[in-house]
Design a protein around this motif. Structure first.
Motif, short mmCIF file in Angstrom:
data_model
loop_
_atom_site.label_atom_id
_atom_site.label_comp_id
_atom_site.label_asym_id
_atom_site.label_seq_id
_atom_site.Cartn_x
_atom_site.Cartn_y
_atom_site.Cartn_z
N GLN A 16 -55.22 -45.13 -41.54
CA GLN A 16 -54.57 -44.15 -42.74
C GLN A 16 -53.09 -45.32 -43.27
N ARG A 17 -51.89 -45.10 -42.75
CA ARG A 17 -51.08 -46.02 -43.45
C ARG A 17 -51.18 -47.46 -43.54
N GLY A 18 -52.28 -48.03 -42.36
CA GLY A 18 -51.93 -49.52 -42.94
C GLY A 18 -52.91 -50.15 -43.99
N ARG A 19 -53.77 -48.51 -44.26
CA ARG A 19 -53.92 -49.50 -45.95
C ARG A 19 -52.81 -50.17 -46.96
N ARG A 20 -52.08 -49.12 -46.99
CA ARG A 20 -51.22 -49.62 -47.97
C ARG A 20 -49.86 -50.78 -47.76
N TYR A 21 -50.60 -51.38 -46.82
CA TYR A 21 -49.58 -52.72 -46.06
C TYR A 21 -50.89 -53.96 -46.42
N ALA A 22 -52.53 -53.49 -46.91
CA ALA A 22 -53.56 -54.37 -46.46
C ALA A 22 -52.95 -55.88 -46.86
N ARG A 43 -50.03 -57.45 -47.55
CA ARG A 43 -48.66 -57.94 -46.71
C ARG A 43 -49.41 -58.48 -45.39
N THR A 44 -48.44 -59.42 -45.13
CA THR A 44 -48.02 -60.70 -43.74
C THR A 44 -48.93 -59.35 -42.03
N HIS A 45 -49.49 -60.20 -41.47
CA HIS A 45 -48.90 -59.01 -40.32
C HIS A 45 -47.58 -58.54 -40.10
N GLU A 46 -46.74 -59.39 -39.64
CA GLU A 46 -45.57 -59.25 -39.16
C GLU A 46 -44.84 -57.70 -40.17
N GLU A 47 -45.89 -58.17 -41.47
CA GLU A 47 -44.70 -56.66 -42.55
C GLU A 47 -45.80 -55.67 -41.37
N PHE A 48 -47.20 -55.75 -41.67
CA PHE A 48 -48.17 -54.48 -41.04
C PHE A 48 -47.24 -54.16 -39.52
N LEU A 49 -46.85 -54.95 -38.84
CA LEU A 49 -46.91 -54.35 -36.86
C LEU A 49 -45.31 -53.16 -37.24
N ALA A 50 -44.11 -53.87 -38.42
CA ALA A 50 -43.50 -53.33 -38.24
C ALA A 50 -43.41 -52.18 -39.36
N LYS A 51 -43.77 -52.07 -40.24
CA LYS A 51 -44.11 -50.65 -40.62
C LYS A 51 -44.87 -49.57 -40.13
N GLY A 75 -46.15 -50.09 -37.01
CA GLY A 75 -45.45 -49.66 -35.51
C GLY A 75 -44.26 -48.94 -35.45
N GLY A 76 -44.24 -48.69 -36.61
CA GLY A 76 -42.14 -47.77 -36.65
C GLY A 76 -42.73 -46.32 -36.65
N PHE A 77 -43.92 -46.48 -38.36
CA PHE A 77 -44.76 -45.58 -38.50
C PHE A 77 -45.29 -44.65 -37.12
N LEU A 78 -46.01 -45.23 -35.88
CA LEU A 78 -45.83 -44.45 -35.24
C LEU A 78 -45.78 -44.39 -34.10
N ARG A 79 -44.35 -45.31 -34.07
CA ARG A 79 -43.17 -45.23 -33.04
C ARG A 79 -42.91 -43.44 -33.12
N ARG A 80 -42.24 -43.55 -34.62
CA ARG A 80 -41.79 -42.10 -34.97
C ARG A 80 -42.16 -41.17 -34.23
N ARG A 81 -43.29 -41.05 -34.70
CA ARG A 81 -44.39 -39.73 -34.29
C ARG A 81 -44.21 -39.69 -32.87
#
Length: 92
Positions: A35-41, A43-51, A53-59
């Motif tokens: 769901q969140r990844g569709r916003r970053y479709a 973007r680069t793989h690194e940006e996807f992981l950062a954005k 991944g941070g979202f999941l870790r904060r949860r």
């Protein structure tokens, strides 16, 4: 993840175990990552992981669940983007 939150709120361990029986952290994390990844479709793989991944870790998802969910979501989103590109290339 949810078990620890329930225990932290003072819920009886047996009641917490019964409440989360059947809940799969990886499935939930993957669904959220998609769901969140569709916003970053675009973007680069690194940006996807950062954005994402941070979202999941904060949860509260742990590293192993987060990394596997990110891998699955990236592959599924990339496969979806490739099929969209192929459809657009074949359109008149």
């Amino acid at each position: 993840m949810l078990r620890y939150e329930l225990l932290g709120r003072g819920i009886d361990p047996e009641a917490a175990a019964a409440a989360i029986d059947g809940i799969d952290d990886l499935e939930l994390a993957t669904s959220l990552a998609l769901q969140r990844g569709r916003r970053y479709a675009g973007r680069t793989h690194e940006e996807f992981l950062a954005k994402v991944g941070g979202f999941l870790r904060r949860r509260g998802f742990d590293y192993s669940v987060t990394s596997e969910a990110l891998r699955i979501a990236w592959e599924q989103l990339a496969a979806g983007a490739e099929s969209c590109d192929a459809d657009a290339a074949g359109a008149p």
